[in-house]
Design an enzyme around this catalytic site. Structure first.
Site, mmCIF file in Angstrom:
data_model
loop_
_atom_site.group_PDB
_atom_site.id
_atom_site.type_symbol
_atom_site.label_atom_id
_atom_site.label_comp_id
_atom_site.label_asym_id
_atom_site.label_seq_id
_atom_site.Cartn_x
_atom_site.Cartn_y
_atom_site.Cartn_z
ATOM 1 N N ILE A 96 60.457 60.970 41.720
ATOM 2 C CA ILE A 96 61.216 61.809 40.783
ATOM 3 C C ILE A 96 60.775 61.537 39.361
ATOM 4 C CG2 ILE A 96 63.524 62.405 39.973
ATOM 5 C CD1 ILE A 96 64.616 61.490 42.592
ATOM 6 N N GLY A 97 60.511 60.279 39.079
ATOM 7 C CA GLY A 97 60.201 59.934 37.692
ATOM 8 C C GLY A 97 58.821 59.352 37.505
ATOM 9 N N GLY A 98 57.923 59.650 38.432
ATOM 10 C CA GLY A 98 56.560 59.164 38.242
ATOM 11 C C GLY A 98 56.211 57.951 39.076
ATOM 12 N N SER A 99 56.907 57.767 40.194
ATOM 13 C CA SER A 99 56.683 56.539 40.964
ATOM 14 C C SER A 99 55.304 56.502 41.605
ATOM 15 C CB SER A 99 57.777 56.353 42.020
ATOM 16 O OG SER A 99 57.852 57.441 42.892
ATOM 17 N N ARG A 118 65.836 51.651 40.413
ATOM 18 C CA ARG A 118 65.424 50.566 41.291
ATOM 19 C C ARG A 118 63.989 50.674 41.796
ATOM 20 N NH1 ARG A 118 65.008 52.183 46.393
ATOM 21 N NH2 ARG A 118 64.913 50.025 47.095
ATOM 22 N N LYS A 164 61.538 46.115 34.457
ATOM 23 C CA LYS A 164 62.986 46.355 34.478
ATOM 24 C C LYS A 164 63.185 47.856 34.695
ATOM 25 C CE LYS A 164 64.221 42.595 31.308
ATOM 26 N NZ LYS A 164 64.660 42.239 29.926
ATOM 27 N N GLY A 182 65.485 54.079 34.051
ATOM 28 C CA GLY A 182 65.841 55.482 34.215
ATOM 29 C C GLY A 182 67.217 55.907 33.735
ATOM 30 N N GLU A 183 68.133 54.969 33.544
ATOM 31 C CA GLU A 183 69.514 55.413 33.390
ATOM 32 C C GLU A 183 70.182 55.021 32.080
ATOM 33 O OE1 GLU A 183 71.609 55.309 37.540
ATOM 34 O OE2 GLU A 183 70.199 53.659 37.420
#
Lengths: 759, 83
Positions: free
Chosen positions: A483-486, A525, A711, A714-715
């Site tokens: 979703i965020g570039g993993s 995570r 760390k 995302g949130e």
């Protein structure tokens, strides 16, 4: 875990995203893009009422319509026991969940699913839905959390006794649960204070606003096995929930991850997948369901709306002596709001010896709340950071200096028990105090506001496999939807571990049969936990590469080291061998024992929390009440950024969503409890022209528990936003906005009808 | 090896009769949980399945296999889920 100390070649670089070309050329397959021969169109009939008894459902006319292949209701789903399974905050009660998938005794919100239809085309499915006869008895409803808590509120569940209260109440209510955290002595703490501020706040329920609606394709085979293709934040969780709701074995259900067009927490649960699978089982054909935008708004989880009371005491020197918060959260139609997180995060950024937080989880006639970016924390931060701003003015202290004086650090006691294990907060404040814009001048009707936020960040279960190819390239597969570039982050960490080039790695997202259990992409995570699994698998593969080199050189494996992507003799006593590259060894894999590959599964702990501090400049139009955000600067402790471009994107995305939450987004209901703005035209998420330049300031304090210092990022960036904007509005026009959104009518009302200057 | 175990009030109300600050002699979290289960039957499964654990401030998703140091401070906290 030892952290790498040598300079990195790939960590911290901005590599091209592996999913970029398919997404910009339109070949990437999202949830609605899958089809199979014989696929049917599935649709879901939904309740037009906010609260109603379902006296009967007659599907006979729909089933008789030509082209209709199946109709399902809750009768097609097995009964579930009434029990809360799993940990407190995320306890799942399948008695509730199955009633959310398809209503049973009652419709509990407008849009509540009643029946599913599978037909040969969309028009036939729509016609069939119109033929389903539902006999409702409409009941009074409660939308707002304070209304739902009122003594005479209509009850969603006539037998709901509040949990968490001793002795248990004898009367049912809409309060599902009360929870409480205490640290120190509140009376003594407030007695020490020179200034005490207590204030009430309200926040609106807001939707995650993902662009891609929920969509899936499901196929149930004659041998009892099934397969699903869907976009989600965790296909293992889709498998677990769907199997449980339908009485299937986990091994009989395979879930394939589609690309995902946004989730932000809202795609960590299931809505359409169990219905599509039940329809497929009945019809004997694959069934595809795609929600409309209206269905997304009316039937999928927003985050909670809330009401809260925050009270904080401070000495004249700026020391906070006591802090208290009462948080009342809408859970939606079934228990389970993120109010516990709100209670735990509310004061976590501060070293306050006396704290007390109380949370109320309250059911009401809205769709069941789902996770949304740091669930719970942004809501409590709005109240807490607003009160802190008022107190800073009362004691005439710069708001950032005030926060710095009270900042939590390693060893600070948290209200939920343990001491803080990692720092990073102070550094985010200092970064903004040093920022050139923080002291810059402002014009008329302009104001500057600052705020901070905290989020736990996650670890947990992840799986990864790595396989080397004969040409020296590698495939890394994980169970984490990207979703965020993993994929880029995993490829970077694999390239760094192997010591070869980024473009030699193809990172993929594997289905539930191909990789070990992996929890959702959520809780910030994935780069941490899945990253550890990837690095572990790569290290295992490196050990195999060393063993193959040892075999080729006929030396002991301990005589071979791995450096810069090559096997080398550990010393001159081992022998005089030219280094072997990964490509050299891979070319001989067959001769030296077969393919090289490794798998790793982890349940990662030791994650470090996220801290964010932000300031923004706004201008308020006194004629219209419109708030324009002129500038936004967001500092965040990011551990070590694996791909700084993606970290920028996370920070900017969190701020953009927070701006929408602060200024415009809300659910508007009519007096019958029906949603009036179920579309992006009327539910006003920010568009590019609403947003200023969002400058991210990445503060890097690596986490020693991760091989590269990661760390979660995302949130926490959404937590301070609403308070920062509200504080800026107060400084611009002297009105303290205590209710979100700060939409033009509310701001204008405050300007026109509240004459006294407010802090 | 002595360790200090602290429970939230909801845990201590449910399992330990209100006792919420205990010294347990163990070298691993498995040992801590076993000792607690012997003293407060039923708590072990709850701790393993439904809580995260903070050991000297470091949060771990699972209590089962974490190592301990002499004097470690252990808090069992609710499991957390993000968005």
């Amino acid at each position: 875990m030892n952290q790498e100390v040598k300079p990195f070649k790939w960590i911290g670089t901005r590599q091209i995203r592996p999913d970029g070309v398919p997404k910009v050329t339109g070949t990437a397959k999202f949830g609605a893009d899958y089809s199979l021969p014989g696929s049917l169109v599935g649709r879901i009939l939904r309740s037009p009422h906010a609260h109603a008894l379902i006296k009967s459902i007659d599907t006979s006319k729909a089933e008789a319509l030509e082209g209709v292949k199946a109709v399902v209701t809750s009768d097609d789903f097995p009964n579930q026991n009434f029990e809360y399974i799993g940990p407190e905050r995320v306890a799942v009660n399948f008695w509730h969940m199955t009633r959310n998938i398809l209503a049973r005794e009652k419709a509990l919100y407008e849009g509540h699913a009643i029946a599913g239809v599978a037909a040969v085309d969309a028009a036939t499915a729509a016609e069939a839905m119109a033929l389903i006869e539902v006999d409702y008895e409409v009941l009074p409803h409660a939308i707002d959390v304070d209304d739902a808590m009122a003594e005479d509120a209509p009850l969603l569940f006539e037998d709901m006794i509040t949990r968490g209260v001793e002795p248990a109440p004898t009367k049912p209510s809409n309060v599902s649960k009360i929870l409480e955290f205490t640290l120190g002595d509140m009376a003594a703490g407030f007695a020490e204070a020179d200034e005490v501020v207590e204030k009430d706040f309200k926040t609106a329920a807001v939707h995650q606003g993902y662009i891609e609606p929920h969509a899936c394709l499901a196929r149930y085979d004659a041998d009892g096995q099934g397969e699903i293709w869907c976009s989600s934040q965790g296909h293992f969780v889709v498998r677990a929930l769907t199997a449980k709701l339908l009485g299937m074995k986990l091994g009989d259900l395979r879930v394939n991850p589609a690309e995902i067009g946004g989730g932000f927490g809202g795609k960590t649960v299931v809505y359409v997948e169990p219905v599509a699978m039940a329809l497929s089982k009945k019809a004997g054909h694959p069934v595809a369901i795609t929600m409309t935008r209206e269905e997304v708004f009316k039937s999928s989880g927003p985050t909670s709306g809330s009401s809260m009371t925050v009270k904080i005491g401070v000495k004249k020197d700026g020391t906070i002596t006591a802090a208290e918060g009462t948080f009342r959260f809408q859970a939606g139609a079934f228990p389970g709001s993120p109010v516990m997180n709100a209670c735990m995060c509310a004061f976590a950024t501060y070293d306050i010896p006396n704290q007390h937080t109380v949370g109320y989880d309250v059911v009401c006639n809205r769709p069941k709340a789902a996770a949304y970016r740091a669930p719970g924390s942004p809501i409590s931060a709005f109240g807490v950071e607003s009160v802190l701003d008022i107190l800073a003015k009362k004691i005439r202290m710069d708001p950032l200096e005030f926060r710095l004086k009270n900042a939590a650090d390693v060893g600070t006691s948290m209200v939920y028990g343990p001491k803080l294990g990692h720092g990073g907060y102070k550094e985010t404040i200092k970064a903004l105090l040093d920022h050139p814009g923080y002291k810059a001048g402002l014009g008329p009707n302009q104001g500057r506001g600052a705020a901070s936020g905290y989020w736990f960040n996650g670890g947990g279960e992840s799986g990864a496999t790595v396989h080397l190819n004969a040409d020296g390239t590698a495939v890394v597969a994980t169970g984490s939807p990207d979703i965020g570039g993993s994929r880029a982050s995993m490829a970077i960490m694999a390239a760094e571990t192997f010591g070869f080039d980024y473009d030699q790695v193809r990172a993929t997202v594997a289905d539930t049969t191909a990789v070990g259990y992996t929890h959702v992409t959520g809780g910030s995570r994935v780069t941490y936990a899945t990253g550890i699994a990837v690095v572990n698998a790569c290290k295992d593969a490196v050990d195999q590469l060393r063993a193959r080199a040892a075999m080729i050189w006929e030396v002991d494996v301990d005589g071979v080291v791995w450096e810069d992507g090559h096997a080398k003799p550990a010393g001159s006593n081992v022998g005089d061998f030219d280094p072997l590259s990964l490509k050299d060894i891979a070319a001989k894999m067959g001769a030296t024992g077969g393919a090289i590959g490794a798998s790793s599964t982890v349940n990662a702990g030791g994650q470090a929390p996220g801290f964010a501090t932000q300031y923004c400049d706004v201008e308020v139009d006194p004629e219209t009440g419109k708030v324009t955000v002129l500038r936004f600067v967001a500092a965040q402790d990011v551990g070590r950024a694996i791909h700084p471009g993606y970290v920028d994107g996370q920070i900017q995305g969190g701020v953009a969503q927070g701006i929408g939450w602060a200024l415009n987004e809300e659910y508007i209901y009519d007096d019958k409890g029906r949603l009036q703005n179920a579309g992006f035209l009327d539910y006003r998420v920010p568009v590019a022209s609403d947003l200023p330049n969002i400058e991210s300031v990445q503060v890097e304090l690596p986490n020693p528990n991760h091989p590269f210092g990661v760390k979660g990022v995302g949130e926490v960036n959404i937590c301070p936003v609403m308070a920062a904007i509200s504080n800026a509005v107060a400084n611009a026009v002297g009105r303290r906005m205590d209710s979100l959104p700060m939409s033009p009518p509310k701001v204008l009302d405050a300007l026109d009808n509240r004459s006294a200057e407010e802090l | 090896m002595p360790t200090r175990v602290v429970f939230s009030s909801s845990l201590s109300d449910r399992y330990t009769g209100g006792e919420n600050d205990l010294e347990i002699d163990a070298t691993s979290m498995r040992g801590v949980i076993r000792a607690l289960e012997e003293r407060f039957p039923g708590i072990g499964e709850h701790l393993e399945e439904e809580t995260s654990v903070a050991i000297d401030g470091e949060i771990h998703e699972t209590a089962y296999f974490q190592p301990l140091k002499d004097g470690s401070e252990i808090f069992f906290i609710p499991k957390l889920e993000g968005g």
